[in-house]
Each structure stands twice: as C-alpha cells, then as structure tokens.
Scaffold this active site. Structure first.
Site, PDB file in Angstrom:
ATOM      1  N   ASP A 165      -7.644  -0.882   4.252  1.00  0.00           N
ATOM      2  CA  ASP A 165      -7.014  -2.287   3.372  1.00  0.00           C
ATOM      3  C   ASP A 165      -6.959  -3.279   3.936  1.00  0.00           C
ATOM      4  OD1 ASP A 165      -4.683  -1.313   5.252  1.00  0.00           O
ATOM      5  OD2 ASP A 165      -3.344  -0.956   3.365  1.00  0.00           O
ATOM      6  N   ASP A 167      -1.175  -0.589   6.344  1.00  0.00           N
ATOM      7  CA  ASP A 167      -1.687  -0.071   7.368  1.00  0.00           C
ATOM      8  C   ASP A 167      -3.021   0.073   8.279  1.00  0.00           C
ATOM      9  OD1 ASP A 167      -3.166   1.596   5.622  1.00  0.00           O
ATOM     10  OD2 ASP A 167      -1.649   3.216   6.259  1.00  0.00           O
ATOM     11  N   ASP A 181       1.142  -1.244  -0.142  1.00  0.00           N
ATOM     12  CA  ASP A 181       0.307   0.369   0.098  1.00  0.00           C
ATOM     13  C   ASP A 181       0.927   1.309  -0.069  1.00  0.00           C
ATOM     14  OD1 ASP A 181      -2.490   1.436   0.566  1.00  0.00           O
ATOM     15  OD2 ASP A 181      -1.625   1.661   1.982  1.00  0.00           O
TER      16      ASP A 181
HETATM   17  P1  ADP Z   1      -4.840   5.786  -0.587  1.00  0.00           P
HETATM   18  O1  ADP Z   1      -4.429   4.450  -1.411  1.00  0.00           O
HETATM   19  O2  ADP Z   1      -3.678   6.439  -0.613  1.00  0.00           O
HETATM   20  O3  ADP Z   1      -4.804   5.214   1.656  1.00  0.00           O
HETATM   21  P2  ADP Z   1      -7.625   6.769   0.079  1.00  0.00           P
HETATM   22  O4  ADP Z   1      -8.348   5.312  -0.853  1.00  0.00           O
HETATM   23  O5  ADP Z   1      -7.586   6.747   1.025  1.00  0.00           O
HETATM   24  O6  ADP Z   1      -5.874   6.634  -1.141  1.00  0.00           O
HETATM   25  O7  ADP Z   1      -8.072   7.750  -1.587  1.00  0.00           O
HETATM   26  C1  ADP Z   1      -7.241   7.593  -2.411  1.00  0.00           C
HETATM   27  C2  ADP Z   1      -7.761   9.136  -3.278  1.00  0.00           C
HETATM   28  O8  ADP Z   1      -9.284  10.080  -2.931  1.00  0.00           O
HETATM   29  C3  ADP Z   1      -6.627  10.818  -2.492  1.00  0.00           C
HETATM   30  O9  ADP Z   1      -5.003  10.055  -3.225  1.00  0.00           O
HETATM   31  C4  ADP Z   1      -7.236  11.550  -2.714  1.00  0.00           C
HETATM   32  O10 ADP Z   1      -6.604  12.165  -4.151  1.00  0.00           O
HETATM   33  C5  ADP Z   1      -8.776  11.311  -2.428  1.00  0.00           C
HETATM   34  N1  ADP Z   1      -9.029  11.910  -1.582  1.00  0.00           N
HETATM   35  C6  ADP Z   1      -9.432  10.470  -0.375  1.00  0.00           C
HETATM   36  N2  ADP Z   1     -10.176  11.960   0.738  1.00  0.00           N
HETATM   37  C7  ADP Z   1      -9.436  12.749   0.485  1.00  0.00           C
HETATM   38  C8  ADP Z   1      -9.859  13.900   1.809  1.00  0.00           C
HETATM   39  N3  ADP Z   1     -10.897  13.800   2.701  1.00  0.00           N
HETATM   40  N4  ADP Z   1      -9.938  15.070   0.679  1.00  0.00           N
HETATM   41  C9  ADP Z   1      -8.912  15.147  -0.602  1.00  0.00           C
HETATM   42  N5  ADP Z   1      -9.286  14.005  -1.253  1.00  0.00           N
HETATM   43  C10 ADP Z   1      -9.444  13.034  -1.065  1.00  0.00           C
HETATM   44 MG    MG Z   2      -4.027   4.118   2.986  1.00  0.00          MG
END
Ligand code: ADP
Ligand code: MG
Length: 336
Positions: free
Chosen positions: A225, A221, A21
């Site tokens: 996931d 983490d 991740d």
């Molecule tokens: P990761 O796999 O990196 O943990 P997430 O699935 O949590 O990512 O989020 C995917 C994408 O959605 C982020 O890279 C971001 O662009 C957008 N995103 C998610 N939550 C937020 C938020 N609270 N504010 C702004 N962008 C967000």
């Molecule tokens: Mg993550």
C-alpha cells in the site's frame, strides 16, 4: 509518533475520512491455520503438505501460517522446483512433479481448477466468521480449503470508535474477500468496507474518495500500500510495517499502536485551537494597550510589563499541549 513537519499537523486537522488497511494495521497480520477441509480421497495432512510446498516461496502472512502449520504437524517438505507469486491472488508452484495452486477463488477459476459445491459451502461458512480461506488444488480440481485466522490488534476497536466520535468516516480497505472483510469490519466497528482490492488498485480507491471531496488519511503497513500512502492527503505508517511505508508516509506510529491515529488527529485539532487562542490573547493585549500608551494613559513601566506578560501567556498556553499525549492515553481518548 513521528511527524514530518508542522504542515502535516495542519493537514491532519482537515481529514474527513480515515482509511485503514486491514491486514497488519487493524489486525496483527500474524495469521494461523485453524481448519482444513478436503474433497473425498484427500487427507487434510496431505493437502496441507502440498499447500505448504507452494506457499514455502511466498512472503505473504497467509503463507507463513500454512508453512508453520505443516512444520508443526511435522509433515515432510517437498522440494520446490519453481514458483510464481500472483500478487493479491496467491501462488503457483511446481513441487514433487506437480503444479500446485494456492490462493483465492479467482485464482482457481483463472487456472481452470474445478471447485466442488461442498468445498464452496465450507469456504463461505468460514468467511462469514471472518476467516480468510485459501483454496488449494492441482490437476484440474480444487482439492481442499484452508481457514486462516488473524486477530484484531489491541486498541483497534477503541481507535475506530474514537475517530467516529470525532465525526470522521472510518473505512476499511483490503484485498481480502468481501464476506471475510465484512465479518472483521463488524467486529472492529467499521461502518464501510472496500474489499477485494488488488494491490495496485488501492491508490485508485484513495483517489476516488478524494474526487468525491473527502480529505483522506490512509493508515497502512506498506505491504502493497506504499503508493496509496503517498496519494493520501495524510499517509500514516504503522511502525511495525516496512521501511518503505515509513518513507512514503507523513506520520509514523512507531509502536504499531493504532490508537496513535486518534491521538494524531486529536492533537492537530487541539494545536490549532491553541494557536487561535494565542492570537486572540496577543491581539487583545495590543489592541487595548497600544492606543492607551499612545495617548499617554499608560505608564511606560506598565506597558512594558503588559508586553512581556502577553508573551508569557502565549508560551504557557502552548505548553499545555505537552500534557496532551498522557491525558489521551489515560482516558483511552474518551475525553477528546
Ligand atoms: P491485504 O489487502 O489483506 O494485505 P493482499 O492484497 O496481499 O491482501 O491479498 C489479497 C488476497 O489474496 C488475500 O486475502 C488472499 O486471499 C490472497 N492471497 C494473496 N497472496 C496469497 C498467498 N501467498 N497464498 C494464499 N492466498 C493469497
Ligand atoms: Mg496489507
């Protein structure tokens, strides 16, 4: 390193693909705001203030970066009337009489906010540098973009290189934009990226690799996931992550140190090699000595001593594994 039983070591040995991740695993997951760009007529501080109002209710590390930046610039906060988190996309909030939307591109088009070509060009430029871009707007227009940066964890590149040297395929999985993910993958040395994966689809991606015949280890983490950690043949939780990650995993790296992944897989291989050596020794003794003793060619005292020595050799051979961790760390895994 916490290992849930011997069977986990056996499974670690068979792993062919290690899926990392991105956020919070390869990177620190402590993001900071590095830049703001707006459309004409909107000031960067005003935009940041509205974005922070929307993000104030989100638990995402991106949100923390934006809220902290607004606080750092001493921008007064708006009262938030209501909010809706859209997992993997962003957030929609009502604040100061306005509906403010902050998140990725897709959320903007889903909510019918128009994105100007100049903001799009700026966003693409930042993404090529590995920044995560947050789009923010209201009343039908994206008003600005905010660049958020994360940094690689110490040892992340070394862990990836070490795993590749062991002949494993290393893949990065993330919800982030493909361009941003690609830039970070190049920096950390990962050859393959699965980007723009929605939280609920991470488990599907793991299954897809398994159906293609891969034995998959997932390092995560637990922030969106945990189901994928359970689905993976080997779930590895980063100890700085959530409790649910530790619960869902087979193996926990308490220190949050990603090089532990390399140690775990190398240790499992070494352990199996020692088990095989022990079998060879023990069988060798018995196969040679029992027939000799049976036909009376071996004095019972010597036979007894040989029997004891076979146990001693097996135990001392196994004890060599005690030095394993220290050796890996002093050489940063190079002598594996
Ligand atoms: P990761 O796999 O990196 O943990 P997430 O699935 O949590 O990512 O989020 C995917 C994408 O959605 C982020 O890279 C971001 O662009 C957008 N995103 C998610 N939550 C937020 C938020 N609270 N504010 C702004 N962008 C967000
Ligand atoms: Mg993550």
């Amino acid at each position: 390193m916490l290992i849930k039983g011997g069977e986990v070591l056996e499974r670690s040995r068979r792993v062919t693909t290690v899926l990392f991740d991105k956020t919070g695993t390869l990177t620190r997951g402590q993001m900071s705001l590095v830049d703001v760009e707006t459309i004409a007529g909107e000031s960067p501080d005003e935009l940041l203030r509205w974005a922070a109002a929307a993000e104030a209710s989100s638990e995402h590390p991106i949100a923390a970066a934006i809220v902290n930046a607004a606080r750092g610039r001493e921008l007064p906060a708006f009262d938030v009337e209501s909010f809706e988190a859209v997992p993997g996309h962003g957030i929609v909030a009502r604040a100061g009489g306005r509906e403010v939307i902050a998140g990725r591109r897709k959320l903007m088009s889903d909510r019918n906010l128009r994105l100007s070509p100049s903001l799009e060009a700026q966003a693409e430029a930042w993404e090529a540098l590995g920044r995560t871009v947050v789009f923010a707007g209201w009343d039908g227009d994206v008003r600005g973009v905010l660049a958020v940066a994360d940094t690689l964890k110490d040892g992340a590149s070394e862990a990836v290189a070490g795993l590749r040297r062991l002949g494993l395929e290393v893949v990065m999985i993330t919800g982030d934009n493909a361009r941003t993910a690609e830039a970070i993958a190049v920096e950390v040395g990962v050859g393959r990226v699965i980007a723009e994966v929605l939280p609920q689809d991470k488990v599907t991606e793991v299954r897809r690799l398994q159906e293609a015949g891969e034995v998959v280890a997932l390092v995560g983490d637990g922030i969106n996931d945990a189901p994928a950690l359970v689905q993976a043949d080997l779930g590895i939780a980063i100890g700085t992550g959530t409790d649910v990650a530790i619960e869902a995993s087979d193996l926990t790296l308490i220190s949050g140190d990603v090089e532990g992944v390399l140690t775990a897989i190398a240790l499992s291989r070494r352990t199996l090699r020692v088990i095989r050596q022990n079998l060879a020794w023990a069988f060798g003794y018995n196969v040679a000595a029992i027939p000799l003793a049976a036909v009376g060619l071996l004095h019972p005292v010597i036979a007894g001593a040989a029997m004891a020595f076979s146990s001693v050799s097996v135990v001392s051979n196994s004890l060599r594994l005690r030095r394993f961790g220290r050796r890996v760390h002093s050489s940063r895994g190079k002598s594996l």
